[in-house]
Motif scaffolding. Sequence first.
Motif, PDB file in Angstrom:
ATOM      1  N   GLU A 231      47.205  43.152  50.583  1.00  0.00           N
ATOM      2  CA  GLU A 231      46.797  42.918  50.673  1.00  0.00           C
ATOM      3  C   GLU A 231      45.665  43.655  51.707  1.00  0.00           C
ATOM      4  N   ALA A 273      43.796  45.940  47.214  1.00  0.00           N
ATOM      5  CA  ALA A 273      44.920  45.396  46.849  1.00  0.00           C
ATOM      6  C   ALA A 273      45.937  46.034  46.408  1.00  0.00           C
ATOM      7  N   ARG A 274      47.084  46.009  46.526  1.00  0.00           N
ATOM      8  CA  ARG A 274      48.692  46.421  45.406  1.00  0.00           C
ATOM      9  C   ARG A 274      48.762  45.931  44.279  1.00  0.00           C
ATOM     10  N   ASP A 275      48.546  46.958  43.153  1.00  0.00           N
ATOM     11  CA  ASP A 275      49.374  46.369  42.047  1.00  0.00           C
ATOM     12  C   ASP A 275      50.359  45.940  41.388  1.00  0.00           C
ATOM     13  N   GLY A 276      50.631  44.520  41.362  1.00  0.00           N
ATOM     14  CA  GLY A 276      51.837  44.254  40.783  1.00  0.00           C
ATOM     15  C   GLY A 276      52.231  42.567  42.088  1.00  0.00           C
TER      16      GLY A 276
END
Length: 286
Positions: A231, A273-276
């Motif tokens: 993130e 943010a990075r998903d997951g």
Amino acid sequence: MGIVLGPNRYGKAEIRLVRVHRDGDTHGLVDFNVSIALSGELAAAHLVGDNSGVLPTDTMKNTVYAFAKEHGVGEPEVFALLLARHFVGSQPQVHGAKVSIESFAWDRLGPHSFRKRGDHIRTTVVSVTAAGTQVVSGVTGLTLLNSADSEFHGFVQDGYTTLPPTTDRILATAVDARWRHAGDDTDWAASFEGSLAALLEAFVGTYSYSLQQTLYAMGAGVLGSRPEVAEVRLALPNKHHYLADLSPFGLDNPNEVFIAGDRPYGLIEGTVARDGAPAATAEWWL
């Protein structure tokens, strides 16, 4: 209505540390500003003045200097992890430790000569709690400017709007960026240099219709190139440049002469943010 003690912490702020590594004739130099904050079973100190659980902040300062000698000082993330784990592991009443480090870079001029670099400050915040360990790296004071490829138009206008739309403006900012790592073990130097390079590449390579668009491109650039980052949070002040009115002097000004504004300024903040990605284990903010 009752009165209760809310969340609290205490520590030693801005411990200035300079460590010289004298490895033969060529020396290494590390320049840190270290801040420590501890939390846990510390209510008695606030409520009844019972200091039996309070580790003096002077002890925290001494620990920084002793560890610098005993363990050496390299990447700020490594040193912050070492300190935070020490305080949580050695003090049963301490349940959480937050160590923040500002790193001041020096460029080598010779085997034992250096010049301080002033274009940005590297930052690190490590939090160790029962929920886990969290490492946040970053940079502050990174001043950037694009003299072209920036527009701003199509915005809301009301009775108080005086700002004219433009298809050619200076875009300038002083980047304050933080990126949260998915884990606590990586090549910290490579991660920092790679993340910094991604921020710069996105700023240079984005044709910007708003500073918001540039912010997202910079955060996405870090996530796209650094898999260890989960993130990114950015704060981008809009360093306004106003076209100087040269008409009283009979001169044209085709976007060449500007007045650099000081304040007030626009402030754009956002998270990419990075998903997951793993959730944060401690609060973190700019």
